[in-house]
Scaffold this active site. Sequence first.
Site, PDB file in Angstrom:
ATOM      1  N   ARG A   1       0.822  -1.201   0.000  1.00 49.58           N
ATOM      2  CA  ARG A   1       0.000   0.000   0.000  1.00 49.58           C
ATOM      3  C   ARG A   1       0.864   1.263   0.000  1.00 49.58           C
ATOM      4  NH1 ARG A   1      -4.933  -0.557   2.551  1.00 49.58           N
ATOM      5  NH2 ARG A   1      -4.011  -1.682   4.294  1.00 49.58           N
TER       6      ARG A   1
ATOM      7  N   CYS B   1      -9.088 -13.052  18.357  1.00 54.11           N
ATOM      8  CA  CYS B   1      -9.696 -11.847  18.921  1.00 54.11           C
ATOM      9  C   CYS B   1     -11.013 -11.592  18.207  1.00 54.11           C
ATOM     10  CB  CYS B   1      -8.770 -10.654  18.718  1.00 54.11           C
ATOM     11  SG  CYS B   1      -7.075 -11.000  19.232  1.00 54.11           S
TER      12      CYS B   1
ATOM     13  N   LYS C   1      -3.324   4.595   6.747  1.00 56.68           N
ATOM     14  CA  LYS C   1      -3.455   5.127   8.103  1.00 56.68           C
ATOM     15  C   LYS C   1      -3.403   6.651   8.096  1.00 56.68           C
ATOM     16  CE  LYS C   1      -1.108   1.071  10.044  1.00 56.68           C
ATOM     17  NZ  LYS C   1      -0.889   0.358   8.770  1.00 56.68           N
TER      18      LYS C   1
HETATM   19  C1  LIG Z   1       0.017  -0.553   8.722  1.00 59.02           C
HETATM   20  C2  LIG Z   1       0.588  -0.963   7.461  1.00 59.02           C
HETATM   21  C3  LIG Z   1       1.940  -0.762   7.173  1.00 59.02           C
HETATM   22  C4  LIG Z   1       2.898  -0.140   8.166  1.00 59.02           C
HETATM   23  O1  LIG Z   1       2.612   1.163   8.462  1.00 59.02           O
HETATM   24  P1  LIG Z   1       3.574   1.993   9.432  1.00 59.02           P
HETATM   25  O2  LIG Z   1       2.887   3.299   9.608  1.00 59.02           O
HETATM   26  O3  LIG Z   1       4.903   2.108   8.716  1.00 59.02           O
HETATM   27  O4  LIG Z   1       3.730   1.237  10.698  1.00 59.02           O
HETATM   28  C5  LIG Z   1       2.405  -1.164   5.945  1.00 59.02           C
HETATM   29  N1  LIG Z   1       1.594  -1.728   5.029  1.00 59.02           N
HETATM   30  C6  LIG Z   1       0.291  -1.913   5.281  1.00 59.02           C
HETATM   31  C7  LIG Z   1      -0.551  -2.512   4.220  1.00 59.02           C
HETATM   32  C8  LIG Z   1      -0.265  -1.548   6.491  1.00 59.02           C
HETATM   33  O5  LIG Z   1      -1.562  -1.752   6.725  1.00 59.02           O
HETATM   34  S1  SF4 Z   2      -6.131  -9.229  16.064  1.00 56.95           S
HETATM   35 FE1  SF4 Z   2      -4.168 -10.211  15.547  1.00 56.95          FE
HETATM   36  S2  SF4 Z   2      -3.911 -11.809  17.103  1.00 56.95           S
HETATM   37 FE2  SF4 Z   2      -6.045 -11.204  17.158  1.00 56.95          FE
HETATM   38  S3  SF4 Z   2      -7.084 -12.655  15.791  1.00 56.95           S
HETATM   39 FE3  SF4 Z   2      -6.563 -10.876  14.552  1.00 56.95          FE
HETATM   40  S4  SF4 Z   2      -4.572 -11.333  13.644  1.00 56.95           S
HETATM   41 FE4  SF4 Z   2      -4.900 -12.768  15.337  1.00 56.95          FE
END
Ligand SMILES: *Cc1c(COP(=O)(O)O)cnc(C)c1O
Ligand code: SF4
Length: 370
Positions: free
Chosen positions: A112, A129, A336
């Site tokens: 992404r 979870c 994000k």
């Molecule tokens: C969360 C995520 C990341 C990592 O994001 P950071 O802000 O660098 O921690 C990378 N790729 C995908 C698809 C994600 O969802």
């Molecule tokens: S939140 Fe993380 S640890 Fe919990 S079920 Fe989803 S992938 Fe597994």
Amino acid sequence: MRPSSTTNTTRPFSTRIPTKGITGDWRSLLSQSISTGTAFREKTSFEVPHLREIIDRYPMRINPYYLGLIEKQGDPVYRQCVPDPAEIEDDRGYEDPLNEETLSPVPGLTHRYPDRVLFLVSNRCAMYCRFCNRKRKVGKPGVVTGATIREGLAYIRGHREVRDVLLSGGDPLLLSNKMLFEILNQLRAIPHVEIIRIGTRVPCSLPQRVTPQLTNILRSFHPLYINTHFNHPTEITPASSLACKRLAEAGIPLGCQTVLLKGVNDDPAVMGSLMKKLLSIRVRPYYLFQGDLARGTAHFWTPLEKGLEIMSALRGYTSGLCVPHFAIDLPGGGGKVPLLPGYLIDKGKDFLILKNYEGRIFHYPVIADD
Ligand SMILES: *Cc1c(COP(=O)(O)O)cnc(C)c1O
Ligand code: SF4
């Protein structure tokens, strides 16, 4: 203070499930997990309507360690691991809230962002979870296979812009030491991969998995970072503290990706206590996520203001190290987005108006850029 007699600390099954200890073989703990309706009835005193139907759609796994953290029905630990009829009754939300599938050049790998990828290497977790945003996938066969792992590695090899690889799942630490070593070894052999990250809930949900053998493997692949996942202060126990200590002593920087969940941690006092406790076990809060809009999780959603309220209650009142980034992972694959309470109140010609953590107003001059 309330008299302590009003606090319910009964453990209805503690006679049957003794383990809250820090020892125990993780494989044997895992094999004693509750994953069927029959086992659920045998090993707990809880009743969940439509349990069969819920777990037909979304698998259940409650290992004895995590089960032992429940103090009473409906508490924050219970809500995270025990199925809720709302999972099948409330159909708001999306199957794939983050469009991970459409952003996957090969199955199980999401690219992404420009310089990093998310690589699913396991579809199993030590506990499923109930709020998981990959509910559609975890615990189901065929999602991650030898073939998807080989293809993912080949993709990373062929894309020199990928300097940071996040191993996720499921939980990568549910792989055998041998398999994990194999994957890490192949990743480290790719010259452009600078950083390896592992996203794992194991230090919280099955800390016995963090054995000295495991940390010895991990420490040979530095720079390696771990982001773990704690959501409530009661999850910080002698066992989880020991797991984090072992990882930290192997030189692995530890972060935490907490999810904001109704009835679990949607409270500034609870969140503040969690963040402080995390630092005390050498885990640095990294993200606080707004719950993703995954189908079957709507009963955990909180209004966006709740997260902002929590952030305002942390910043300034406690160490900056305790303050994570509050972020929404946008539905539709937007990624994000960080959110901050409004500290910048207004911008005039000559000065900005800023609010400090106590709500007091200050002026700051506008500085020309010339
Ligand atoms: C969360 C995520 C990341 C990592 O994001 P950071 O802000 O660098 O921690 C990378 N790729 C995908 C698809 C994600 O969802
Ligand atoms: S939140 Fe993380 S640890 Fe919990 S079920 Fe989803 S992938 Fe597994």
